[in-house]
Structure formats: C-alpha cells, structure tokens
Design a protein around this motif. Structure first.
Motif, PDB file in Angstrom:
ATOM      1  N   GLN A  78       0.812  -1.216   0.000  1.00  0.00           N
ATOM      2  CA  GLN A  78       0.000   0.000   0.000  1.00  0.00           C
ATOM      3  C   GLN A  78       0.850   1.273   0.000  1.00  0.00           C
ATOM      4  N   GLU A  79       2.143   1.111   0.097  1.00  0.00           N
ATOM      5  CA  GLU A  79       3.047   2.254   0.020  1.00  0.00           C
ATOM      6  C   GLU A  79       4.408   1.760  -0.466  1.00  0.00           C
ATOM      7  N   TYR A 113      -3.348   5.994   0.005  1.00  0.00           N
ATOM      8  CA  TYR A 113      -1.955   6.440   0.090  1.00  0.00           C
ATOM      9  C   TYR A 113      -1.906   7.961   0.141  1.00  0.00           C
ATOM     10  N   TYR A 173       5.714   7.520  -7.003  1.00  0.00           N
ATOM     11  CA  TYR A 173       5.065   6.754  -8.069  1.00  0.00           C
ATOM     12  C   TYR A 173       5.592   7.201  -9.439  1.00  0.00           C
ATOM     13  N   ILE A 204      -4.506   0.224  -4.544  1.00  0.00           N
ATOM     14  CA  ILE A 204      -3.804   1.002  -3.523  1.00  0.00           C
ATOM     15  C   ILE A 204      -4.813   1.958  -2.905  1.00  0.00           C
TER      16      ILE A 204
END
Length: 361
Positions: free
Chosen positions: A17-18, A175, A182, A172
């Motif tokens: 998730q990160e 975030y 990204y 995701i």
C-alpha cells in the motif's frame, strides 16, 4: 490455454500500500528463466547479475496528473474525470483547449448531448479547468467518454498541474505519501496514465554504479494506459482484445541492442512496457530491430511467443489473470512463474505496483 491458468491466490495483506522508503532496498526475487530456480536478494544486488556490455532498456515515460476531481456545473455533484489519451483527430489542440478520451464517474450524470460540464478547482479555489462531455467513448460500459477540456489559464499544462492528481492503481487505498514515489527517477515526458513500475526501484546512485561497471543504460517510451490494471475477462485469452498504446524506440537503442547481441551480451528490459516496446519494434520478416517514432502497438504476448530482442527482464509482481501474467509466463514458463509467485507470497514479498521486484534471466 485458459485464462484461469494465470490465476493465483493473492492475499489482500500482501498487496503493498506504500513504496519501500529507499527504492533500491526492496526485495528482489531472482528466477532462472529456464530452470525456475529462485533466489532471494535485495534489489540493488541486480548489479551482480549484469555484465559489462549488457544493455538495460527502461521506459522513461512519466505519469500525468490525470485524475481530476470536480463538481458538475449546475448541480454541484461530485464527479471524477480520468484522462486516458489525447485525441488529435477530433479537433485541433489550442493553447486553452484539448480533446481527450476519458473515464468518468458517475457515468449516469455525464452523458453526451446533455450539456454536461465538470469544473475543477486549483489550490486557490478558483476553477482552472473544465470538461465538456461531447461524445461516447469506445467502451461506454467502462465509463469511457470523449471530453473537450478548456482552461482560462495560460496553458493546458499549467491547468492540469493545478487541478490534477497523480493516479494510483485501484488496489492502492488511501496512500497519502509523496506522489513522486510513483514516478521513476529517470522519467521524462508526461504521457502515461500509469507508471512503468519496475523502474520505481532504481536510484540515481544505482544507475550510476551500473554504468561505472560497463552496463549500458538506454530508454524507450511507451505511453502506459489504464488497461494495464484490467484482468482478462474471456475464458480463452486468445479472444482478449489487447488495448492500443503508443511507443517510440530511438535509433540509439536499436544500435545498442544490435551491438550487444553481436558481441555476445544480453539485453535486459526494465518492465513489461519496455518489453512490449522492443518486441513491437522488432521486424519479424527481416529479423531486425527497427527504430520507431510514436507508433501504435497492441502486441499481446502469450506463452508460445518467440522473443526477438529481450534476453532478461526486471519486473514487478502482477495482478492475477492479467495480460502481464501471460507476458512473464511467455518469457519463462507458466509453471516456473506460478511456482515463483507461490514462493514470493509464502515468503511475504510485497506485491504489485508499490511492491518488490523480480529478475528473470
């Protein structure tokens, strides 16, 4: 061959998730392309598997701030417009207007012929960009429309950066970190709706050390579309209609790959988008790689495909039943890939876009 052959159980807790705090300190699963043997390493160890004279080819595209959150003019209802690809064939682009294929939500409120307009505000609360829904898109079932975007600012680019957000994959959730994580450190033109995520693990220092070792670094461009996240719905993957993306392969990349193969070195693709660029540029009739400039490709790589350019692949772990699972299976075997994925999940690797990496060589 069935689409189910490329399915696997992905526990939700294994979906990263990160991003990893230090890009090149994430985990790296190294797999022998022929035998399927796997080794657990750290990403920066990739240098140990590359030799002087080998060529790394990465996709230098940058992600657009393509996610626009606004309100419908007249009602104030919340709406989302997601930019997919610019349409130069509908009407000419001007300083203040552009036409795009978009995804919209909610689709029932944003129909062509109704005068539907969505306004988007900048940080100061003023409207900096507006979208007029002018036609249906190619896939209305998924919310596609054609929109005319207009801005009172000096340029469309300025308006987009004032109102837009970097889009993240739908898996995701929440975030709130640095959106620059990204983007790859070597990204250039903003032309994509999604990141070429295999490249997220490289740092300037790692790239510099690879070059110092004698590994050549080159870049292509493939404009990554949102379809990269979609699974194959058809039972027979051969019936799947592959989405079209635009790519460029400079002559310098052609020369580097040809020279590497001539001296017995290997060409490594950083990510599946680099694979599709290089293999799309490969002329099957002549058996040679050709330079390409903003050409369309809908190349769908399935097991049984013969690779003409790529000898090694750096990639992330992919969504079950996706075209990317089929591509990596074609690069090795389905059995090897499925076994490697099971090892990764059992070993608590972090999966998908913000997750760990895999080297197949």
């Amino acid at each position: 061959m069935r689409t189910d052959d490329f399915d696997y159980e992905l526990p939700p807790e294994r979906i990263a998730q990160e991003p990893w705090p230090v890009r090149d300190e994430c985990r790296l699963l190294v797999m022998d392309r022929k035998t399927g043997e796997v080794t657990d390493r750290i990403f920066r160890d990739v240098a140990e598997y590359l030799q002087p004279g080998d060529v790394l080819v990465a996709n230098e595209t940058r992600v657009l701030p393509a996610r626009l959150l606004g309100s419908k003019r007249g009602t104030g209802g919340a709406c989302e417009v997601f930019l997919l690809r610019e349409r130069f064939d509908v009407e000419p682009k001007t300083t203040h207007t552009a036409v795009w294929d978009v995804l919209v939500r909610p689709g029932r409120r944003l129909k062509p012929g109704t005068g539907a307009m969505v306004d988007f505000e900048g940080p100061d609360g003023n409207v900096v960009l507006s979208a007029e829904i002018i036609d249906w898109g190619s896939d209305t079932g998924k919310g596609e429309r054609i929109a005319r975007l207009s801005t009172p600012l000096d340029s469309f680019d300025e308006a987009l950066h004032a109102a837009g957000h970097t889009p993240l994959p739908p898996y995701i959730k929440g975030y709130a970190g640095d959106e620059e994580m990204y983007q790859t450190v070597y990204s250039q033109a903003e032309t994509s709706a999604a990141a070429p995520t295999a490249g997220l693990h490289f740092t300037p220092e790692l790239i510099g050390s690879l070059k110092a070792k004698g590994v050549e670094w080159h870049t292509v461009e493939l404009q990554v579309g949102l379809d990269t996240f979609r699974v194959v719905d058809e039972d027979d993957p051969a019936q799947h209609a592959m989405h079209t993306e635009f790519y460029s392969v400079p002559q310098s990349v052609v020369d580097a790959c040809d020279a590497a193969h001539a001296r017995g070195n290997r060409v490594f693709a950083v990510g599946t988008t680099s694979v599709r660029s290089l293999e799309s540029a490969f002329d099957r009739e002549s058996g040679k790689l050709r330079a390409r400039d903003h050409e369309a490709t809908c190349l769908f790589i399935l097991p049984g495909y013969t690779f003409g350019v790529v000898d090694g692949l750096i990639t992330n772990f992919h969504v079950p039943r996706s075209t990317l699972m089929m591509l990596v299976s074609a690069f090795s075997t389905r059995e090897n890939i499925m076994a490697a994925y099971k090892h990764a999940i059992d070993s608590e690797y972090r999966m998908l876009s913000f997750g760990d990496a895999m080297l197949i060589c």
